[in-house]
Enzyme design. Structure first.
Site, short mmCIF file in Angstrom:
data_model
loop_
_atom_site.label_atom_id
_atom_site.label_comp_id
_atom_site.label_asym_id
_atom_site.label_seq_id
_atom_site.Cartn_x
_atom_site.Cartn_y
_atom_site.Cartn_z
N ASP A 43 0.83 -1.19 0.00
CA ASP A 43 0.00 0.00 0.00
C ASP A 43 0.87 1.25 0.00
O ASP A 43 1.71 1.43 0.88
CB ASP A 43 -0.89 -0.01 1.25
CG ASP A 43 -1.75 1.24 1.35
OD1 ASP A 43 -2.81 1.25 0.69
OD2 ASP A 43 -1.37 2.19 2.07
N TYR A 48 2.85 9.81 -0.16
CA TYR A 48 3.97 9.20 0.58
C TYR A 48 5.32 9.49 -0.06
O TYR A 48 6.35 9.34 0.58
CB TYR A 48 3.78 7.68 0.67
CG TYR A 48 2.52 7.21 1.35
CD1 TYR A 48 1.69 8.10 2.04
CD2 TYR A 48 2.15 5.88 1.29
CE1 TYR A 48 0.53 7.66 2.64
CE2 TYR A 48 0.98 5.42 1.91
CZ TYR A 48 0.17 6.31 2.57
OH TYR A 48 -0.97 5.86 3.17
N LYS A 73 -2.85 5.84 -4.22
CA LYS A 73 -3.99 6.71 -3.94
C LYS A 73 -3.78 8.08 -4.59
O LYS A 73 -2.66 8.57 -4.66
CB LYS A 73 -4.15 6.92 -2.43
CG LYS A 73 -4.16 5.64 -1.60
CD LYS A 73 -4.29 5.94 -0.12
CE LYS A 73 -4.03 4.71 0.72
NZ LYS A 73 -2.59 4.37 0.80
N HIS A 106 -7.70 9.20 -1.73
CA HIS A 106 -7.05 9.21 -0.41
C HIS A 106 -7.94 9.84 0.67
O HIS A 106 -8.01 9.32 1.78
CB HIS A 106 -5.72 9.98 -0.50
CG HIS A 106 -4.72 9.55 0.51
ND1 HIS A 106 -3.37 9.57 0.28
CD2 HIS A 106 -4.87 9.08 1.76
CE1 HIS A 106 -2.72 9.12 1.34
NE2 HIS A 106 -3.61 8.83 2.27
#
Length: 281
Positions: A43, A48, A73, A106
């Site tokens: 994931d 990120y 996402k 997200h």
């Protein structure tokens, strides 16, 4: 590892590996270690900023891309049809792949005061549906969505969300959101399944874990599994990576499950889609 079957008959593992701040900054090594420990579901998210590290890890591992499930996402600042299409292409480039196994929105709002969030979500979902129909995404879903956010999509969508990833753990069960997803056949994934580590200090959990001959993290993960929730776990230790997968050889008894479900709030992150973030020490 056992699998969940989604509404479109796609199967995914019952435990995934989270990459947010994984490996204390060395995401590539953490992902390679996780692959070697038996994880196949990874994931990530544009936010990120580690998608390229995951691509390197896959390239340098002994596993083929098609044998892994990669989820990413679209960030909340990229909501909208055109913005989502651009964000998707950027994630593909970063991940060095021509498709995504799972793609999620997200957050439902750019910020808690976003008055246009409903229309932005509808437009974003339209882009997701088109990418799904083209076979460029195998599974489409959302993250941090509560029932009213989901209803806004479901009232107009052609394809219902298959996954909803929300903060879920002992001491923060979000039962209304969980029940809504179960009723509508939406798989719930749990981020922060250990309550950012705060849950691990509860004495009653230590005693219960000892009763089952397991660690507190294993108890927490098994608890979610028995509720039909997919935990997204992260660790920088190979030993703990393997330990976190070792939860299929015991079962939490009924009374203990009820006890765990009724604990007061523990370890909430302070994140909420409709409110400003609450900060904790």
């Amino acid at each position: 590892m056992e699998n969940f079957k989604l509404t479109n008959a796609i199967t995914i593992p019952k435990i995934g590996f989270g990459t947010y701040k994984a490996g204390n900054g060395n995401c590539e090594k953490a992902v390679i270690d996780a692959i070697n420990s038996g994880y196949t579901y990874f994931d990530t998210a544009a936010f990120y900023k580690n998608e390229s590290d995951i691509a390197k890890a896959i390239k340098n591992s002994n596993v083929k891309r098609e044998d892994l499930i990669i989820a990413s996402k679209v960030w909340r600042e990229d909501l909208g049809y055109d913005e989502t299409m651009k964000a998707f292409e950027k994630s593909l480039k970063e991940l060095n792949t021509d498709y995504l196994d799972v793609y999620l929105i997200h957050w439902p709002k750019e910020n808690p005061n976003d008055i246009n969030w409903k229309q932005k979500n509808i437009e974003t979902w339209k882009a997701m549906e088109e990418l799904y129909k083209l076979g460029r995404i195998k599974v489409i879903g959302v993250s941090n969505y509560l029932p009213h956010h989901l209803i806004n999509l479901m009232d107009t969508c052609e394809i219902k969300p298959m996954v909803n990833q929300i903060e879920l753990h002992i001491g923060y069960l979000q039962k209304t959101a969980l029940d809504f997803c179960v009723k509508n056949d939406i798989l719930v994934q749990a981020w922060s399944p250990l309550g950012r580590g705060r849950v691990l200090n509860e004495e009653s959990l230590k005693e219960m874990a000892e009763k089952y001959g397991k660690t507190v993290p294993q108890l927490c993960i098994r608890f979610l599994y028995q509720l039909g929730i997919m935990p997204i776990i992260k660790s920088s230790s190979i030993c703990r990576m393997k330990e976190n997968l070792d939860i299929f050889d015991f079962s939490i008894e009924r009374d203990d499950m009820y006890y765990l479900m009724c604990l007061p709030q523990i370890g909430w992150s302070g994140e909420h889609p409709d409110r400003q973030r609450v900060y904790f020490d």
